[in-house]
Design an enzyme around this catalytic site. Structure first.
Site, PDB file in Angstrom:
ATOM      1  N   HIS A 320       6.584  -2.206  -7.465  1.00 45.51           N
ATOM      2  CA  HIS A 320       6.511  -3.028  -8.673  1.00 45.51           C
ATOM      3  C   HIS A 320       6.353  -2.185  -9.933  1.00 45.51           C
ATOM      4  CE1 HIS A 320       2.089  -2.545  -8.033  1.00 45.51           C
ATOM      5  NE2 HIS A 320       2.047  -2.621  -9.357  1.00 45.51           N
ATOM      6  N   ASP A 350       5.644  -2.672  -1.013  1.00 45.54           N
ATOM      7  CA  ASP A 350       5.313  -2.298  -2.391  1.00 45.54           C
ATOM      8  C   ASP A 350       5.223  -0.786  -2.545  1.00 45.54           C
ATOM      9  OD1 ASP A 350       4.816  -2.764  -5.063  1.00 45.54           O
ATOM     10  OD2 ASP A 350       2.643  -2.882  -4.787  1.00 45.54           O
ATOM     11  N   SER A 435      -1.949   1.441 -10.717  1.00 40.62           N
ATOM     12  CA  SER A 435      -1.067   1.182  -9.577  1.00 40.62           C
ATOM     13  C   SER A 435      -0.260   2.426  -9.249  1.00 40.62           C
ATOM     14  CB  SER A 435      -0.126   0.024  -9.902  1.00 40.62           C
ATOM     15  OG  SER A 435      -0.853  -1.170 -10.078  1.00 40.62           O
TER      16      SER A 435
END
Length: 585
Positions: A320, A350, A435
């Site tokens: 993402h 992911d 992230s």
């Protein structure tokens, strides 16, 4: 009756009657027993005193006898030594007598006559002294007369008189010596009596003091308890303040950097920061997150260098983060940046892999750890770039809060969960931009990649990271194929929990079954069709794992992307339980 006059009640009407005397038999009996006991105690003490006196006298008598015995022994030793000296002197006189043998009988006779005539006055004198001096002088007179009758020479007579005189003198002083011994023993006896009397008085004083102390405590024990309580309270307060001061000192030492754990954490952070970069899918000059652009169009995050081949580096990050952009801006070091390329990504896990060319030797791959050895409450560090490059290289600290979490994820942002992500839970602060960042253990080894967190107003400290063992396997697929080929059973499914009663009755589903997935359609010649699955079947277990819903079903199927082995499915068909083998390739 006059109202002004004080009314007086006669004393005979209100006076209390005299109490009658009650004869208390028990009290008199108790007093009598106590009196008898005291008399017996006094008799016992008197008897014990007499016994002690007899013992003292007996001890004195024994001591006196022992002393006399010792004196007699010393007397015998002195007599023996004196006789030995006399014998030696006699031997010397015998030698001198041999030298005088040349003198004739005539001179010897003259000497004897002269000695006889000389002893007569002495004999008369000794008889006269007998009346004055008694037995002791009489013995000396007999010895002298006997010597004159035997007619010994003058030298021998003188020697005998010498040998006799000390012996007589010793015996003449024996009687005063005994008197002195008696006086000494009497003085010792009196001295011992004084000691015993003093000892008894001391014992009496000690007992009286003990009684006074006991009486004092009996009278003032409440005050003593109050004083003791105050002292204990002061000691407790002192201990509390001492502990607080020690804690303050410990905190000061921690802030001064003397703690070993903090020094280790600092070294780990210093080495790990060099392996963390910033990944941004927007190639413009602005590297700060902008609120004016769509998040999917301008996603910024972190990445971890896990491999370096020549001047090329390979970076772990999130799918993402890279989005749909193939080119990524990679920032490292002191705001140095290069353009990287996404060589593979997988939305279901992911994860994405970015490759970039960097000539900087300070960029080094991070040491890999083993996520199978992660322990609950294990301390960890999270390293990333929250909110962009302005806060790059941020380090946060926490622990592993949970293991083997299955977190539902909405991949396409349609408010419906699409997959279950296998992760472990951490409580370290995670913000936008973290992230793709690194989760390292206390040895500085990479054990996970930060993926997501629960963002709710009433939830704090719940972030999740993908285990590094899963990351490495998927990254290997992405490096070689650019994607991950997951097995597909090609069936449409629906959660059993969403069925109404009519639908359950239509498929004869037992009432005890409240979990699983219902097969709606089966594609012809698909893996499900080849395995024998049919419309209306309910799958409740797959590969030995309980199937709660469609997310769990997809997770179990996708977990066999690398081996694609045959698995067993437990199903209900028309209310009957059945097992079916499903080949995943």
């Amino acid at each position: 009756m006059d109202n002004n006059k004080k009314q007086v009640i006669p004393r005979s009407q209100y006076r209390r009657k005299r109490r009658e005397y009650f004869h208390n038999v028990e009290r008199e009996e108790r007093i009598r027993r106590e009196k008898i006991e005291k008399e017996n105690q006094a008799k016992r003490e008197q008897h014990q005193t007499k016994v002690n006196e007899e013992r003292v006298k007996d001890n004195l008598r024994k001591a006196r006898i022992e002393k006399l015995t010792q004196e007699e022994i010393h007397q015998q030793r002195d007599d023996k030594s004196y006789k030995q000296k006399t014998l030696n002197q006699n031997n010397q006189m015998n030698k001198s007598k041999d030298d005088d043998n040349k003198i004739g009988e005539e001179s010897l006779h003259d000497v004897r006559v002269s000695s006889d005539t000389s002893t007569l006055p002495h004999q008369n004198k000794s008889i006269k002294d007998y009346d004055d001096s008694g037995n002791e002088s009489k013995q000396h007179t007999k010895l002298t007369s006997k010597e004159s009758m035997l007619g010994v020479n003058s030298n021998h007579t003188e020697q005998d008189s010498r040998s006799t005189q000390p012996y007589s003198s010793k015996h003449s002083y024996s009687q005063p010596k005994d008197k002195d011994n008696d006086n000494t023993q009497q003085a010792q006896f009196l001295k011992k009596e004084d000691k015993q009397r003093n000892r008894a008085e001391n014992i009496k004083k000690v007992n009286e003091f003990k009684q006074l102390v006991v009486a004092f405590f009996k009278e003032h024990w409440p005050k003593m308890l109050i004083i003791i309580g105050i002292i204990v309270l002061l000691l407790i307060l002192n201990a509390i303040f001492t502990t607080v001061n020690k804690n303050d000192h410990t905190n000061d030492s921690a802030f001064n950097g003397t703690a070993k754990d903090e020094t280790t954490a600092m070294k780990i952070a210093e080495n790990s920061v060099k392996s963390v970069v910033t990944v941004e899918n927007d190639l413009s000059n602005d590297t700060t997150v902008s609120d004016n652009k769509n998040e999917s169009d301008n996603e910024i995050g972190s990445g971890v260098v896990y491999k370096k081949v020549g001047d090329s580096i390979y970076i772990f990050t999130n799918a993402h983060v890279v989005g749909d952009q193939e080119k990524q801006k990679v920032t490292y070091g002191n705001d140095k940046s290069v353009t990287g390329k996404v060589i593979g990504k997988d939305k279901w896990s992911d994860l994405a892999v970015v490759k970039a060319k960097v000539a900087d030797e300070n960029i080094k791959p991070m040491t890999m750890g083993d996520s199978n050895n992660i322990k609950l409450a294990e301390p960890i560090l999270v390293i990333g770039n929250p909110l962009g490059t302005d806060f790059k290289g941020s380090v946060s600290q926490g622990i592993v809060s949970g293991l083997n979490r299955h977190v539902p994820v909405d991949i396409d942002k349609n408010d419906n969960y699409d997959a279950l992500m296998k992760a472990f839970q951490i409580d370290a602060p995670v913000n936008p931009g973290n992230s793709g960042g690194a989760v390292v253990d206390r040895d500085g080894r990479l054990i996970g990649i930060v993926s997501l967190k629960i963002d709710m107003h009433n939830v704090e400290g719940m972030a999740f990271a993908i285990p590094i063992n899963d990351v490495r396997k998927i990254a290997k697929e992405l490096e070689h194929k650019g994607k991950v080929n997951y097995p597909n059973t090609e069936i449409k499914i629906k959660n059993v929990g969403d069925l109404d009663d009519s639908e359950r009755n239509a498929i004869n589903l037992p009432a005890k079954v409240n979990h699983g997935v219902l097969i709606g359609e089966v594609k012809e010649n698909g893996l499900g069709d080849k395995a024998g699955l049919k419309k209306g079947d309910v799958i409740v277990e797959l590969d030995g794992k309980k199937i709660e819903d469609n997310l769990r079903y997809r997770q179990v199927i996708y977990s066999h992307y690398d081996d694609q082995k045959t698995i067993t499915a437990k199903i209900y068909r028309n209310g009957a339980e059945k097992n079916i083998k499903i080949k995943l390739k």
